[in-house]
Design an enzyme around this catalytic site. Structure first.
Site, mmCIF file in Angstrom:
data_model
loop_
_atom_site.group_PDB
_atom_site.id
_atom_site.type_symbol
_atom_site.label_atom_id
_atom_site.label_comp_id
_atom_site.label_asym_id
_atom_site.label_seq_id
_atom_site.Cartn_x
_atom_site.Cartn_y
_atom_site.Cartn_z
ATOM 1 N N GLY A 1 4.122 3.156 12.335
ATOM 2 C CA GLY A 1 4.476 2.171 13.199
ATOM 3 C C GLY A 1 4.379 1.363 15.185
ATOM 4 O O GLY A 1 4.014 0.148 14.743
ATOM 5 N N CYS B 1 13.647 11.025 7.154
ATOM 6 C CA CYS B 1 13.252 10.479 8.042
ATOM 7 C C CYS B 1 14.947 10.765 8.654
ATOM 8 O O CYS B 1 15.064 10.788 10.297
ATOM 9 C CB CYS B 1 12.837 8.775 8.225
ATOM 10 N N GLU C 1 9.018 15.360 14.893
ATOM 11 C CA GLU C 1 9.420 15.610 13.635
ATOM 12 C C GLU C 1 8.917 16.343 13.273
ATOM 13 O O GLU C 1 7.273 15.873 12.678
ATOM 14 C CB GLU C 1 9.591 13.897 13.574
ATOM 15 N N GLY D 1 7.373 5.111 7.681
ATOM 16 C CA GLY D 1 7.249 5.724 7.870
ATOM 17 C C GLY D 1 7.093 6.691 9.197
ATOM 18 O O GLY D 1 7.894 6.627 9.847
ATOM 19 N N SER D 2 5.569 7.154 10.501
ATOM 20 C CA SER D 2 6.780 7.501 11.562
ATOM 21 C C SER D 2 6.127 6.492 12.438
ATOM 22 O O SER D 2 5.462 5.655 12.282
ATOM 23 C CB SER D 2 4.784 8.897 11.928
ATOM 24 N N LYS E 1 0.793 -1.053 -0.467
ATOM 25 C CA LYS E 1 -0.078 0.429 -0.179
ATOM 26 C C LYS E 1 0.835 0.975 0.213
ATOM 27 O O LYS E 1 1.586 1.125 1.008
ATOM 28 C CB LYS E 1 -1.260 0.251 0.988
HETATM 29 P P1 NDP Z 1 2.326 8.269 8.711
HETATM 30 O O1 NDP Z 1 3.546 7.368 8.736
HETATM 31 O O2 NDP Z 1 0.824 8.280 8.801
HETATM 32 O O3 NDP Z 1 2.591 7.081 6.716
HETATM 33 C C1 NDP Z 1 3.354 6.093 6.825
HETATM 34 C C2 NDP Z 1 2.061 5.669 5.808
HETATM 35 O O4 NDP Z 1 1.450 4.631 7.120
HETATM 36 C C3 NDP Z 1 1.364 5.860 4.924
HETATM 37 O O5 NDP Z 1 1.067 4.558 3.578
HETATM 38 C C4 NDP Z 1 -0.016 5.673 5.436
HETATM 39 O O6 NDP Z 1 -1.716 5.940 4.790
HETATM 40 C C5 NDP Z 1 -0.146 4.216 6.727
HETATM 41 N N1 NDP Z 1 -1.321 4.536 7.674
HETATM 42 C C6 NDP Z 1 -1.495 5.945 8.137
HETATM 43 N N2 NDP Z 1 -2.281 4.876 9.218
HETATM 44 C C7 NDP Z 1 -2.435 4.634 9.406
HETATM 45 C C8 NDP Z 1 -3.438 3.022 10.053
HETATM 46 N N3 NDP Z 1 -3.870 3.793 11.457
HETATM 47 N N4 NDP Z 1 -3.250 1.753 9.557
HETATM 48 C C9 NDP Z 1 -2.584 1.749 8.901
HETATM 49 N N5 NDP Z 1 -1.589 2.242 8.221
HETATM 50 C C10 NDP Z 1 -1.226 3.423 8.021
HETATM 51 O O7 NDP Z 1 2.905 9.281 7.996
HETATM 52 P P2 NDP Z 1 2.591 10.561 7.131
HETATM 53 O O8 NDP Z 1 2.278 10.072 5.915
HETATM 54 O O9 NDP Z 1 0.582 10.779 7.637
HETATM 55 O O10 NDP Z 1 2.882 11.690 7.804
HETATM 56 C C11 NDP Z 1 3.249 12.326 9.344
HETATM 57 C C12 NDP Z 1 4.030 12.363 9.606
HETATM 58 O O11 NDP Z 1 4.913 11.009 9.222
HETATM 59 C C13 NDP Z 1 5.144 12.872 8.874
HETATM 60 O O12 NDP Z 1 5.450 14.383 9.251
HETATM 61 C C14 NDP Z 1 6.295 12.713 9.614
HETATM 62 O O13 NDP Z 1 7.473 13.383 10.835
HETATM 63 C C15 NDP Z 1 6.457 11.106 9.948
HETATM 64 N N6 NDP Z 1 7.123 10.210 8.543
HETATM 65 C C16 NDP Z 1 7.836 9.657 8.798
HETATM 66 C C17 NDP Z 1 9.057 9.129 7.426
HETATM 67 C C18 NDP Z 1 9.879 8.772 7.543
HETATM 68 O O14 NDP Z 1 10.532 7.980 6.412
HETATM 69 N N7 NDP Z 1 10.418 7.877 8.560
HETATM 70 C C19 NDP Z 1 8.138 9.237 6.135
HETATM 71 C C20 NDP Z 1 6.191 9.194 6.120
HETATM 72 C C21 NDP Z 1 6.250 10.387 7.064
HETATM 73 P P3 NDP Z 1 -1.951 7.221 4.256
HETATM 74 O O15 NDP Z 1 -1.057 7.281 2.941
HETATM 75 O O16 NDP Z 1 -3.285 7.355 4.399
HETATM 76 O O17 NDP Z 1 -1.717 7.924 4.988
#
Ligand code: NDP
Length: 498
Positions: free
Chosen positions: A247, A300, A399, A242-243, A189
């Protein structure tokens, strides 16, 4: 035909871009028929609607992935055969580099030159894991003459992947390449902000000869499709980037479902520590700027906390402010642009909110701080520098994920190390010094998955990447990544006497 943007820019033709889910070797609408708007942050306009997958689509994709895995059409190929198909996939990605880069720039706003570099990174990653997989061996156990014992690595089965938007082809690739090389089937996804290039990647995987059902890509929301993957009883492993907040959800989903393994690459608030004996201050300034303004700070491992030894702090910040001018946001489709837009309006508001918080907490705004290129309709912000900050400020602890650096002065070496480690995260760090002993002392003491000495945020496919503390569990890249997608099997063969 060009799409006319509401502002001054124009987007390239997007009519060929895929917008349906890719399941069992074919593109299809979501089972519910639902869609969501795909908005380009370059101009703020909706380019088209994309399939919004949900639980039913996840069930269908997981079933296809399981069928393919059990049929052995991919999982039981010899490593050499998988190697050859994945090398073919790398060639196809390279062939389509410019088109894939265009998708990335349209979808999430990074400069086209960076997008091309990202695609080339994906090519290199597929080649690395393709080449690796027929060169790793199992083990023969030291179990004595009457036993032949084998320790072999088997693919895990169906791997769910949930990835972010900041590197829309590279983040999936870091997971797909080792997972596919080792014979798994995948349900991926992409982030709702950047689904397009992942769908193109699925199409290229099919063209390269990866059998139906092995690679499935489901655009959709995290709370629906992402959660359904995390909770699925027939997904054997989840790999997430992701965040840290999301996680942790995946750990809960695993605990409340089938105890699937979870690999997490999460956030960071990485310290980039410059001592007064920095060997080349101009170089440190340039790399520190790139480390926070590159990819509009949506990285990140961004060097978001700049720790400056007091005697050089002012001079360094003056130079950094001059360097920041080179990162003034521009048109992402201009090859000369170094900084493009943020990924969406939510992220723009979030970043501006942090800038307001920093000013409110009394940090010294030395550069930037405002929205840019508003007339384009896109989501741009100036490269922003806060000086004189304290490590307990919100802008030093959370972050921001934008082009905002928080500079914190420190006195002694011990102070620098203490502040560097005073964070819930532990992804990356940097240290700048002419003293090799100081560099080693820092590298030993800092609690981060990567340490860069006299450089910032370097990496290589041959080296593991991942975090300590709340920056994650497990490692992407390098031969160690193969461990994420395989499990050990012990075979104990009793050798009978004549
Ligand atoms: P998220 O952690 O929210 O999203 C990463 C992935 O997880 C996306 O595919 C997202 O789907 C999915 N996701 C979101 N919520 C859920 C859930 N409840 N259950 C399962 N999967 C989920 O990151 P965001 O894009 O919202 O960004 C928010 C913050 O996260 C950023 O500002 C940053 O601080 C951090 N981040 C860190 C990253 C890294 O590389 N370490 C990368 C991106 C973000 P959807 O597409 O619907 O959002």
């Amino acid at each position: 035909m060009a799409t006319t943007a509401p502002g001054s820019g124009t987007l390239p033709d997007t009519s060929r871009f895929r917008r349906q889910a890719f399941v069992d070797g074919a593109f299809a609408d979501a089972a519910s028929g639902a869609t969501f708007a795909c908005i380009s942050p370059v101009t703020g306009e909706t380019i088209f609607d994309v399939a919004a997958c949900d639980t039913e689509d996840v069930d269908r994709a997981v079933a296809a992935a399981r069928r393919a895995f059990d049929a052995g059409t991919w999982s039981r190929l010899s490593p050499r055969e998988r190697r050859s198909v994945l090398l073919g996939l790398a060639d196809l990605i390279e062939r389509d580099r410019d088109e894939l880069a265009t998708m990335i720039t349209v979808d999430m706003g990074k400069p086209i030159g960076d997008a091309k570099g990202e695609v080339s990174g994906a090519v290199a990653c597929f080649r690395y894991f393709a080449e690796a997989v027929d060169k790793v061996y199992g083990e023969v156990g030291p179990t004595g003459p009457s036993v032949v014992s084998l320790v072999t690595r088997e693919p895990i089965g169906v791997v769910g992947m949930v990835v972010p938007w900041n590197y829309p082809i590279l983040m999936p690739t870091w997971k797909l390449a080792p997972a596919l090389a080792t014979g798994n089937s995948v349900v991926l996804k992409p982030a709702e902000q950047s689904p397009i290039v992942a769908l193109a990647l699925a199409e290229l995987a099919a063209e390269a000869g990866i059998p139906d059902g092995v690679v499935n890509v489901l655009p959709g929301m995290g709370e629906t499709a992402g959660q359904a993957i995390g909770r699925h009883m027939d997904v054997d492993k989840v790999a997430f980037t992701g965040s840290s907040e999301v996680g942790k959800f995946f750990l809960v989903y695993a605990g409340q479902s089938n105890m699937k393994g979870v690999q997490l690459e999460c956030g960071g608030k990485s310290p980039n520590v410059v001592f007064a004996d920095v060997p080349d201050v101009d170089r440190a300034v340039a790399e520190s700027a790139e480390g926070i303004f590159g990819n509009t700070g949506q990285v990140c491992s961004a060097g978001s906390r700049l720790l400056l030894q007091e005697s050089i702090a002012d001079e360094f910040l003056e130079k950094l402010a001059r360097e920041a001018v080179k990162w003034t946001p521009g048109d992402p489709f201009d090859e000369g642009t170094r900084m493009g837009s943020l990924v969406d309006e939510t992220q723009l508001e979030r970043v501006l909110g942090y800038i307001e918080a920093g000013t409110g907490e009394g940090a010294d705004l030395r550069a930037g701080g405002t929205r840019a290129r508003e007339e384009t309709g896109g989501f741009y912000v100036e490269p922003t520098i806060f000086g004189g900050a304290r490590n307990d400020m919100k802008i030093a602890q959370e972050e921001i994920f934008g082009p905002v650096v928080t500079a914190i002065p420190f006195g002694s070496e011990a102070d620098g190390i203490r502040i560097a480690n005073d964070t819930i995260y532990g992804l990356t760090s940097g240290v700048w010094t002419s003293d090799i002993n100081k560099a080693h002392r820092f590298a030993r003491a800092v609690r981060s998955g990567t340490v860069c000495v006299n450089c910032y945020d370097r990496g290589d496919n041959a080296l593991p990447f991942g975090g300590f503390k709340q920056s994650g569990i497990g490692r992407d890249k390098s031969l160690h990544a193969l461990e994420n997608y395989t499990q050990l099997k012990t075979t104990y063969i009793n050798v009978l006497d004549d």
